[in-house]
Design a protein around this motif. Structure first.
Motif, PDB file in Angstrom:
ATOM      1  N   PRO A 208     -10.924  -9.075  -4.180  1.00 40.99           N
ATOM      2  CA  PRO A 208      -9.500  -9.144  -3.824  1.00 40.99           C
ATOM      3  C   PRO A 208      -9.131  -7.956  -2.944  1.00 40.99           C
ATOM      4  CG  PRO A 208      -9.835  -9.444  -6.187  1.00 40.99           C
ATOM      5  CD  PRO A 208     -11.143  -9.002  -5.627  1.00 40.99           C
ATOM      6  N   GLN A 209      -8.381  -8.205  -1.894  1.00 42.93           N
ATOM      7  CA  GLN A 209      -7.989  -7.122  -1.015  1.00 42.93           C
ATOM      8  C   GLN A 209      -6.620  -7.404  -0.424  1.00 42.93           C
ATOM      9  OE1 GLN A 209     -11.406  -7.874   1.728  1.00 42.93           O
ATOM     10  NE2 GLN A 209      -9.885  -7.705   3.362  1.00 42.93           N
ATOM     11  N   LEU A 210      -6.004  -6.361   0.086  1.00 40.02           N
ATOM     12  CA  LEU A 210      -4.693  -6.498   0.705  1.00 40.02           C
ATOM     13  C   LEU A 210      -4.806  -7.381   1.940  1.00 40.02           C
ATOM     14  CD1 LEU A 210      -3.764  -2.709   0.549  1.00 40.02           C
ATOM     15  CD2 LEU A 210      -2.806  -4.507  -0.900  1.00 40.02           C
ATOM     16  N   ALA A 211      -3.782  -8.216   2.153  1.00 33.70           N
ATOM     17  CA  ALA A 211      -3.781  -9.073   3.340  1.00 33.70           C
ATOM     18  C   ALA A 211      -3.723  -8.228   4.603  1.00 33.70           C
ATOM     19  CB  ALA A 211      -2.599 -10.040   3.278  1.00 33.70           C
ATOM     20  N   ARG A 212      -3.053  -7.106   4.503  1.00 30.28           N
ATOM     21  CA  ARG A 212      -2.951  -6.175   5.632  1.00 30.28           C
ATOM     22  C   ARG A 212      -2.651  -4.785   5.070  1.00 30.28           C
ATOM     23  NH1 ARG A 212       1.415  -9.416   5.575  1.00 30.28           N
ATOM     24  NH2 ARG A 212       0.520 -10.776   7.156  1.00 30.28           N
ATOM     25  N   ALA A 213      -2.735  -3.780   5.909  1.00 33.48           N
ATOM     26  CA  ALA A 213      -2.437  -2.423   5.470  1.00 33.48           C
ATOM     27  C   ALA A 213      -0.983  -2.329   5.026  1.00 33.48           C
ATOM     28  CB  ALA A 213      -2.703  -1.436   6.600  1.00 33.48           C
ATOM     29  N   VAL A 214      -0.759  -1.584   3.951  1.00 40.17           N
ATOM     30  CA  VAL A 214       0.604  -1.300   3.496  1.00 40.17           C
ATOM     31  C   VAL A 214       1.032  -0.003   4.173  1.00 40.17           C
ATOM     32  CG1 VAL A 214       2.087  -0.841   1.509  1.00 40.17           C
ATOM     33  CG2 VAL A 214       0.157  -2.437   1.299  1.00 40.17           C
ATOM     34  N   VAL A 215       2.169  -0.024   4.859  1.00 37.78           N
ATOM     35  CA  VAL A 215       2.591   1.116   5.672  1.00 37.78           C
ATOM     36  C   VAL A 215       3.945   1.632   5.209  1.00 37.78           C
ATOM     37  CG1 VAL A 215       3.083   1.924   8.019  1.00 37.78           C
ATOM     38  CG2 VAL A 215       1.328   0.173   7.652  1.00 37.78           C
ATOM     39  N   GLY A 216       4.088   2.961   5.185  1.00 41.37           N
ATOM     40  CA  GLY A 216       5.348   3.591   4.816  1.00 41.37           C
ATOM     41  C   GLY A 216       5.296   4.157   3.408  1.00 41.37           C
ATOM     42  N   ALA A 217       5.814   5.368   3.248  1.00 45.43           N
ATOM     43  CA  ALA A 217       5.740   6.064   1.956  1.00 45.43           C
ATOM     44  C   ALA A 217       6.352   5.244   0.826  1.00 45.43           C
ATOM     45  CB  ALA A 217       6.434   7.422   2.067  1.00 45.43           C
ATOM     46  N   GLU A 218       7.502   4.654   1.056  1.00 49.74           N
ATOM     47  CA  GLU A 218       8.181   3.887   0.015  1.00 49.74           C
ATOM     48  C   GLU A 218       7.344   2.680  -0.404  1.00 49.74           C
ATOM     49  OE1 GLU A 218      11.168   3.021  -2.733  1.00 49.74           O
ATOM     50  OE2 GLU A 218      11.036   4.766  -1.404  1.00 49.74           O
ATOM     51  N   ASN A 219       6.838   1.927   0.558  1.00 46.99           N
ATOM     52  CA  ASN A 219       6.052   0.737   0.249  1.00 46.99           C
ATOM     53  C   ASN A 219       4.757   1.076  -0.486  1.00 46.99           C
ATOM     54  OD1 ASN A 219       7.934  -0.915   1.544  1.00 46.99           O
ATOM     55  ND2 ASN A 219       6.915  -0.711   3.528  1.00 46.99           N
ATOM     56  N   VAL A 220       4.075   2.112  -0.013  1.00 46.19           N
ATOM     57  CA  VAL A 220       2.815   2.507  -0.646  1.00 46.19           C
ATOM     58  C   VAL A 220       3.072   3.001  -2.066  1.00 46.19           C
ATOM     59  CG1 VAL A 220       0.884   4.141  -0.564  1.00 46.19           C
ATOM     60  CG2 VAL A 220       1.684   3.039   1.546  1.00 46.19           C
ATOM     61  N   ALA A 221       4.097   3.840  -2.235  1.00 44.57           N
ATOM     62  CA  ALA A 221       4.402   4.391  -3.561  1.00 44.57           C
ATOM     63  C   ALA A 221       4.744   3.286  -4.549  1.00 44.57           C
ATOM     64  CB  ALA A 221       5.554   5.388  -3.456  1.00 44.57           C
ATOM     65  N   ARG A 222       5.543   2.327  -4.133  1.00 44.27           N
ATOM     66  CA  ARG A 222       5.950   1.246  -5.037  1.00 44.27           C
ATOM     67  C   ARG A 222       4.767   0.349  -5.415  1.00 44.27           C
ATOM     68  NH1 ARG A 222      10.978   0.835  -6.393  1.00 44.27           N
ATOM     69  NH2 ARG A 222      12.611   1.913  -5.200  1.00 44.27           N
ATOM     70  N   LEU A 223       3.910   0.066  -4.455  1.00 46.68           N
ATOM     71  CA  LEU A 223       2.749  -0.764  -4.768  1.00 46.68           C
ATOM     72  C   LEU A 223       1.817  -0.065  -5.745  1.00 46.68           C
ATOM     73  CD1 LEU A 223       1.089  -3.307  -4.309  1.00 46.68           C
ATOM     74  CD2 LEU A 223       0.000  -2.164  -2.362  1.00 46.68           C
ATOM     75  N   LEU A 224       1.504   1.195  -5.472  1.00 44.72           N
ATOM     76  CA  LEU A 224       0.615   1.936  -6.368  1.00 44.72           C
ATOM     77  C   LEU A 224       1.202   2.058  -7.767  1.00 44.72           C
ATOM     78  CD1 LEU A 224      -0.568   4.816  -4.010  1.00 44.72           C
ATOM     79  CD2 LEU A 224      -1.955   2.914  -4.845  1.00 44.72           C
ATOM     80  N   ALA A 225       2.496   2.354  -7.841  1.00 51.27           N
ATOM     81  CA  ALA A 225       3.147   2.543  -9.138  1.00 51.27           C
ATOM     82  C   ALA A 225       3.222   1.255  -9.932  1.00 51.27           C
ATOM     83  CB  ALA A 225       4.555   3.113  -8.937  1.00 51.27           C
ATOM     84  N   SER A 226       3.173   0.122  -9.258  1.00 50.60           N
ATOM     85  CA  SER A 226       3.233  -1.151  -9.967  1.00 50.60           C
ATOM     86  C   SER A 226       1.851  -1.627 -10.408  1.00 50.60           C
ATOM     87  CB  SER A 226       3.884  -2.229  -9.082  1.00 50.60           C
ATOM     88  OG  SER A 226       3.067  -2.541  -7.976  1.00 50.60           O
ATOM     89  N   VAL A 227       0.817  -1.301  -9.628  1.00 47.58           N
ATOM     90  CA  VAL A 227      -0.517  -1.840  -9.911  1.00 47.58           C
ATOM     91  C   VAL A 227      -1.328  -0.970 -10.868  1.00 47.58           C
ATOM     92  CG1 VAL A 227      -2.756  -2.386  -8.889  1.00 47.58           C
ATOM     93  CG2 VAL A 227      -0.654  -3.124  -7.755  1.00 47.58           C
TER      94      VAL A 227
END
Length: 307
Positions: A208-227
């Motif tokens: 499993p991998q990201l469909a595309r790169a996640v860009v931006g501090a807010e987006n990256v932080a929220r994804l990491l904090a959720s997963v």
């Protein structure tokens, strides 16, 4: 010294040359083994085992890289080098060059070079070989090798960041990052990330991998904090580890099998890029590999926090 003793003494250097040319632990190990077979099968004893074996492993690596380029062009998603937990070769006189050249960022820059440019750059800039030795290794004149190095330097310089963090700064920032990651603290993560930070994953179509790169501090932080906290609920844990000379972590399932690696690229006091490798083909040299697809299915079945 016997041939075996000479070869074993040089093995760390040979692997380090091959890995920097190829970006693959498995292919580098195969190149070193092939160099040994040619050395062992040679009827004559070279005047310098180091010169002979370095040249041999370089030529083998160039040939392998030329064929690997075709596969990398057809690769599914972003291609990253195979994670290297520790470089076996040490040379205090060239410690800075060695450390810098093995980072994920540097190895990805090396991908911009032709196989010949890459090999010549590695031999000269990283390991300090003389142009006479390099010329013999790649079967080119010394003048041609000097031109190759000039071109390679220009390509590498164009892609290098202006400000890099020192080792102590990287480690301090990484400690704060992994604490925030463990707690799922979005705000703390966001404060450590550059505004244009990226999270990029290499699954190679085999995990499993990201469909595309996640860009931006807010987006990256929220994804990491959720997963990441959810991974803990299915008994996936991470252990901090230096990877390719950079702060990182190895994730393992409940049975201790390797799920993925994560590496932080720290620039100018902030985390610029987070690279994860999930492709099982790139993790096997670290031990048994976890089934990332099964863990993903287990995550979907696991109850969410508070439910």
């Amino acid at each position: 010294m016997s041939k075996v003793e000479e070869f074993e003494a040089l093995r760390p250097l040979l692997f380090s040359i091959a890995y920097r040319i190829l970006g693959s632990v498995a292919e580098a190990e195969d190149a070193v083994q092939e160099a040994w077979l040619r050395y062992d099968g040679s009827a004559t004893r070279p005047a310098s085992a180091k010169a002979y074996l370095s040249a041999t492993v370089t030529r083998i690596s160039i040939d392998v890289l030329r064929s690997a380029r075709v596969r990398r062009e057809e690769y599914t998603g972003p291609w990253f080098p195979e994670p290297l937990l520790s470089d076996p070769y040490e040379d205090p006189a060239r410690a800075v060059e060695l450390a810098d050249s093995v980072s994920m960022a540097a190895l990805l820059l090396l991908e911009r070079l032709s196989p010949l440019e890459r090999a010549v750059f590695v031999l000269r800039e990283v390991f300090g070989f003389g142009f006479d030795e390099i010329a013999a290794a790649v079967d080119r004149s010394e003048a041609a090798c000097r031109q190759l190095v000039v071109r390679a330097r220009r390509h590498m310089a164009a892609g290098r960041p202006r400000f890099a963090a020192d080792r102590e700064e990287r480690q301090e920032l990484a400690s704060r990052f992994f604490e925030a990651l463990k707690d799922g603290d979005v705000g703390a993560l966001r404060n450590l990330l550059a505004a244009d930070a990226q999270l990029v994953g290499d699954g190679g179509g085999k995990a499993p991998q990201l469909a595309r790169a996640v860009v931006g501090a807010e987006n990256v932080a929220r994804l990491l904090a959720s997963v990441v906290p959810r991974l803990a609920r299915v008994e996936v844990s991470f252990e901090r580890h230096e990877i390719n000379g950079q702060p990182g972590a190895v994730y393992r399932d409940r049975d201790g099998r390797v799920l993925q690696t994560l590496v932080l690229d720290v620039l100018d006091g902030q985390i610029q890029t987070i690279r994860t490798v999930l492709n099982p083909d790139k993790l096997g040299h670290m031990g048994p590999v976890a089934d990332a697809w099964e863990i993903t299915r287990e995550l979907k079945r696991a109850p969410r926090q508070g439910s």
